[in-house]
Design an enzyme around this catalytic site. Structure first.
Site, short mmCIF file in Angstrom:
data_model
loop_
_atom_site.label_atom_id
_atom_site.label_comp_id
_atom_site.label_asym_id
_atom_site.label_seq_id
_atom_site.Cartn_x
_atom_site.Cartn_y
_atom_site.Cartn_z
N LYS A 326 0.91 -1.09 0.06
CA LYS A 326 0.10 -0.10 -0.18
C LYS A 326 0.94 1.27 -0.05
CE LYS A 326 -4.13 2.27 2.21
NZ LYS A 326 -3.50 3.48 2.41
N LEU A 327 0.62 2.09 -1.05
CA LEU A 327 1.62 3.25 -1.09
C LEU A 327 0.91 4.54 -0.36
CD1 LEU A 327 2.19 2.67 -5.03
CD2 LEU A 327 3.78 2.28 -3.06
N PHE A 434 -0.78 0.44 -11.24
CA PHE A 434 -1.22 -0.88 -10.86
C PHE A 434 -2.42 -1.25 -11.68
CE2 PHE A 434 -2.76 1.98 -7.30
CZ PHE A 434 -3.87 2.07 -7.45
N LYS A 499 -5.76 -8.45 -3.36
CA LYS A 499 -6.53 -8.18 -4.59
C LYS A 499 -6.84 -9.61 -5.23
CE LYS A 499 -5.01 -3.57 -6.09
NZ LYS A 499 -4.58 -2.73 -7.03
N LYS A 516 -7.57 -3.65 2.03
CA LYS A 516 -6.16 -2.93 2.43
C LYS A 516 -5.79 -3.31 4.02
CE LYS A 516 -8.40 1.47 3.40
NZ LYS A 516 -8.43 2.98 3.11
N LYS A 518 -3.59 -2.79 7.28
CA LYS A 518 -2.56 -1.97 7.71
C LYS A 518 -1.90 -2.43 9.00
CE LYS A 518 -4.16 2.63 6.27
NZ LYS A 518 -4.80 3.94 6.53
#
Length: 991
Positions: A326-327, A434, A499, A516, A518
């Site tokens: 994750k950017l 992406f 994904k 996502k 974290k």
């Protein structure tokens, strides 16, 4: 003759055409849209109709109390009204839209531009904020800037100069207070919506005060104070009218939101969808080159890794999924087309997730001299690529260290790259791609992610640290997720995105195909920090008129002092506004009263304070104070992150006030050198701590428990898989699409279920007269059938409901099919509508089948009030805070990062009222209560009662734990925090 049938008023139309206010558009767009534009038969409505018929009623509706008793007692304009606030909101909007169609025509774009100004991309930004508008009004009204009214306009967050203003913190309200004393009109004016749009278009293209002032003068001469107040809200794009764009779009046309998702064009929504009975062609629901769309988003982590993998649709047959880093940047879409008329032969456009056009920053072509990106990527595209749309993340890259830099530095890096494009050492924007959604005139969103990735890799070549394809790791087990997460934690990265490679791209959707993850970020950053206050900010809303947050700084180090810096000088470090009690504010005020100085942007106090951004003065306070006149605050934080918004290169994430350090003077507060030493020490220590995954999301469970219905000990079964029966014997089916809800199944899987239970499958919907057509999404065949208006289309969920009910009823009744209900219908013919709706009661409860737990929850939710399940307010506030744009503490979510277990050893003869109140308030404010001793998510143990034995045993127990250590506090911590509307420091309540 009805007004809707009257002949067009040629003079009125000509006048409206002249005063329409279209805004900028490309020649191609203008030609296309000119053909679509509907013709109004009359002039637009007066401007005041917007607030008399729409804005004010909607705001009044927000204030209505809710509940069935109140609703029944409420008197409407035509007698008793039992409408809920939600129903009333829709009714108000519907009446306005109907009035417009009747009195004006089918072109509602002029009104929508003013109702939803933040969605209008055709009008340029005005470049006007509260301060600038205040200056214009002071000049227009010819009042002394130092008079009470002048002061109130120019210092709208501050309390009134001589008398406290009710509107402190509300700029438009302040303007109303001043204008109502000096308005040219006491009654509403005659300006029409078209005229307002024409003047606003002119205002959007001028930047000098001498050009803006005549436009404001025209508004002032023709509007009363209330009209001007709403006009200012429109200019500031701060409407807050009590209805979202989703409601407005839905009531204008059922396809409006879908079209806006793929075009972000308010004008197209209004012009292409003028008739609600005519649905949008399927080919127009796809993305279009050079038109901004609303991107797909990743779902928040709410489950264990294994559960997340299952939710993505991974099975034993197809267990693989992708893991991406994750950017920490800004979501960006890039559109590129070969264009012989453009300099360099290529044309580019860039848009952010929210539809903001960044082409001016990143470049419109290879030869754009102000480009921060495109001039560097001439070799990025394969020769066969004519046009393309890429989805990715724009991040900041440090070429010297060859590492990604935090989100807060992106715009500064881009502007620096514009000024000095070939500086090899400065920070620069890097576009990590992406996804590929459009290629050589073909939309790719309906293709699987793995196929889109193949197109991407064959179309784009990496240009080192300018544009690069974002890499992924293929995985097939939960253990691989944990290994990857450990790696990003070690590298101080943002997290992961999981994904499903078999998923299509869903516009403006947050779903389980992307999820996502974290790392846990709520562990405190070591011990608390003692920093000196150097600035203050006035609040808005209920905190209006007083200092509500403070700018804190680090003292300059000895090296700077030896070079001649003022020993009293401080470098801005962070803002803090949470954790203060009313008494804390009073204590700070007592110690600093009379020592604050208004911040003068033209003459900043650089001898004492260094802000971020140089001359731009990022995060500049409303008032400042000399360090030797100030106070020292003890503050704790979640973590430290890079930032260019403050004078120091780092800032605190989620800072919270802990206490006022009366025992410390300014020169004993933290210095730059001391903080750097502390940071290095804590980073070294953190490597030895046990890894922990972020599991703070609402609804997180350690173990899935079986659900039991109250009053019935029957355990709820898992979702129905379907035994083989004859329930569909003699019936003919044509399955047209995959199943999306309540679970994902392919077209082939649905066909197999039907065949296994006696049904016959055909591939043409017209093969049999009594065909049952099944579909869950608008593919080409479905769109064609809907347009023909000859066939009902049923959702696949009816197939599962019919089989489930057959199993419950038993073999002797399996031929009694569940009748169609509204929830089962994708498209319903009018002749069937009454019959289908009669199969459920007013709440949607079926007369013919047993409802599941999920059905029952949905029915009860809708009986109470509608919910928007796509929006999580706690998550929204958290993301705002992560990017330094928090809204301050909101009582309804201030405990959103807290997980509490209540403990007590007291034998109470009756209920503990304080405990019941505290639990209710805690859960209302977003907190989560757990009962399990082994639950490692606990952030606080709340001890009920006076006996200290419980606290002592807890302290021994948690001392053996690794990772985050929960706080042990008294029940009074929750009660006082609620009273003060902020999470107070726990140490005052330690047991």
């Amino acid at each position: 003759m009805a007004s809707s049938q009257k002949e067009p008023d040629a003079e009125a139309i000509e006048d409206d055409e002249r005063q329409y206010g279209q805004g900028p558009a490309s020649d191609d767009d203008a030609d296309e849209l000119a053909l679509l534009r509907p013709q109004n038969h009359s002039k637009t409505l007066p401007f005041h109709e917007l607030f008399t018929s729409l804005f004010n009623p909607l705001n009044d509706n927000k204030k209505r109390p809710t509940g069935p008793k109140v609703a029944r007692a409420k008197q409407g304009p035509h007698g008793p009204s039992n409408q809920s606030p939600h129903e009333m909101r829709r009714s108000i909007v519907s009446r306005f839209i109907s009035k417009w169609r009747r009195d004006v025509g089918n072109d509602i774009y002029p009104a929508f531009r003013l109702i939803l100004p933040e969605k209008d991309r055709d009008r340029a930004m005005y470049g006007l904020k509260e301060k600038a508008i205040g200056k214009l009004l002071v000049k227009l009204l010819k009042i002394n800037p130092n008079s009470e009214d002048g002061f109130n306009l120019l210092n709208w967050k501050l309390p009134g100069q001589t008398t406290a203003s009710r509107m402190a913190g509300d700029f438009a309200g302040r303007c109303f207070e001043v204008l109502s004393k000096r308005a040219m009109r006491s009654t509403v004016g005659e300006m029409r919506i078209a005229e307002v749009n024409e003047l606003l278009d002119r205002l959007s293209v001028v930047s000098k005060e001498e050009d803006q002032l005549p436009i404001f003068e025209k508004f002032y001469n023709r509007m009363n104070a209330e009209e001007l107040m709403w006009l200012i809200r429109i200019i500031l794009r701060q409407m807050k009218i009590g209805a979202s764009e989703k409601t407005l779009f839905d009531l204008w046309h059922p396809d409006a939101e879908s079209l806006f998702n793929v075009t972000s064009s308010l004008r197209r929504v209004c012009w292409e969808l003028q008739d609600p009975s005519v649905h949008l062609d399927e080919e127009k629901t796809g993305i279009t080159l050079m038109e901004c769309f609303q991107p797909q988003l990743a779902q928040f982590q709410m489950h264990s890794f294994q559960m997340m993998i299952q939710k993505m649709g991974c099975t034993e047959e197809k267990p693989n999924f992708w893991i991406e880093e994750k950017l920490d940047g800004e979501r960006m879409q890039m559109h590129m087309a070969r264009d012989a008329t453009s300099k360099g032969g290529f044309r580019f456009s860039f848009w952010s997730r929210k539809g903001k056009d960044y082409t001016y920053l990143y470049g419109n072509g290879f030869e754009d001299e102000r480009s921060a990106l495109t001039r560097h990527i001439k070799d990025a595209f394969e020769d066969r690529v004519k046009n393309i749309i890429l989805d990715g993340e724009m991040i900041t890259w440090d070429p010297e260290l060859d590492v990604m830099v935090g989100f807060g530095t992106l715009k500064t890096a881009a502007l620096s790259e514009q000024r000095d494009p070939f500086n090899g050492t400065g920070h620069r924007p890097l576009f990590r791609v992406f996804d590929c959604l459009y290629m050589n005139d073909q939309v790719l969103t309906q293709y699987m992610l793995e196929d889109r990735r193949k197109v991407l890799e064959k179309s784009i070549k990496n240009v080192h640290r300018r544009i690069e394809i974002h890499q992924y790791q293929e995985a097939n087990s939960a253990s691989q997720v944990e290994v990857a997460l450990r790696k990003v934690v070690a590298e101080a990265s943002e997290g992961l995105v999981l994904k499903n490679p078999r998923s299509i791209y869903r516009l403006n959707s947050r779903n389980d195909d992307w999820m996502k993850v974290k790392p846990e970020y709520m562990t405190e950053f070591g011990e608390s920090l003692d920093c000196v206050v150097i600035g203050g900010y006035y609040g808005s809303g209920h905190k209006g008129g007083r200092l509500s947050s403070f700018l804190c700084g680090l003292r300059v180090g000895q090296n700077d002092i030896q070079k001649g810096a003022n020993p009293m000088k401080c470098i801005s470090f962070f803002k803090v506004g949470g954790g203060f009690r009313a008494q804390d504010y009073r204590n700070i005020d007592e110690k600093t009263s009379g020592k604050w100085t208004k911040w003068d942007r033209a003459h900043p106090p650089t001898e004492f304070i260094t802000l971020g951004g140089g001359d731009k003065q990022y995060e500049r306070p409303d008032v400042w104070i000399k360090p030797n006149d100030s106070v020292v605050l003890e503050v704790k934080a979640a973590s430290v992150g890079a930032s260019d918004q403050f004078g120091f290169q780092y800032t605190l994430r989620f800072p919270r006030f802990k206490s006022l350090r009366d025992d410390k003077t300014w020169d004993s507060a933290l210095s730059v050198e001391e903080f750097i030493q502390l940071k290095l020490r804590l980073e070294a220590e953190s490597k030895d701590k046990e890894f922990k995954v972020d599991a703070r999301r609402k609804g997180t469970k350690r173990l899935k428990k079986e659900v039991v219905i109250a009053g019935n000990n029957t355990k709820v079964k898992t979702p129905y898989a379907g035994p083989k029966t004859a329930v569909f014997a003699g019936l003919n089916f044509c399955v047209l699409s995959d199943m999306l809800v309540p679970q994902k199944k392919s077209k082939a899987e649905i066909e197999q279920i039907i065949k296994s239970n006696g049904g016959a499958i055909f591939q043409s919907p017209t093969a049999q007269e009594d065909m049952i057509c099944i579909a869950d999404k608008r593919v080409v065949k479905v769109a064609s059938l809907v347009k023909s208006g000859q066939t009902n289309i049923i959702k696949p969920c009816w197939v599962l409901d019919a089989m489930k009910q057959a199993e419950i009823d038993g073999p002797q009744r399996q031929r009694l099919l569940v009748p169609w209900e509204p929830k089962h219908t994708y498209h319903m013919l009018d002749v069937m509508r009454e019959e289908v709706e009669s199969n459920v009661d007013e709440y949607g409860d079926s007369y013919a089948r047993d409802v599941s737990v999920e059905d029952l929850k949905k029915i009860m939710d809708e009986m109470m009030h509608p919910k928007n399940y796509a929006f999580d307010s706690n998550e929204f506030l958290t993301e705002l805070e992560e990017h330094g744009k928090g809204l301050g503490e909101v009582p309804g979510s201030m405990f959103r990062r807290c997980v509490v277990r209540f403990v007590s050893n007291e034998e109470e003869p009756g209920p503990n009222v304080d405990l019941l109140i505290a639990k209710s308030q805690f859960q209302f404010a977003g907190g989560r209560i757990v009962e399990d001793d082994e639950d490692l998510d606990v952030t606080h143990y709340v001890v009920v009662g006076e006996n200290l034995d419980v606290a002592s045993s807890l302290r021994k127990e948690i001392s053996r734990r690794k990772g985050r250590v929960p706080r042990i506090v008294a029940l009074k911590w929750l009660l006082d925090s609620w009273d003060e509307k902020t999470v107070l420091d726990e140490e005052r309540y330690t047991v």
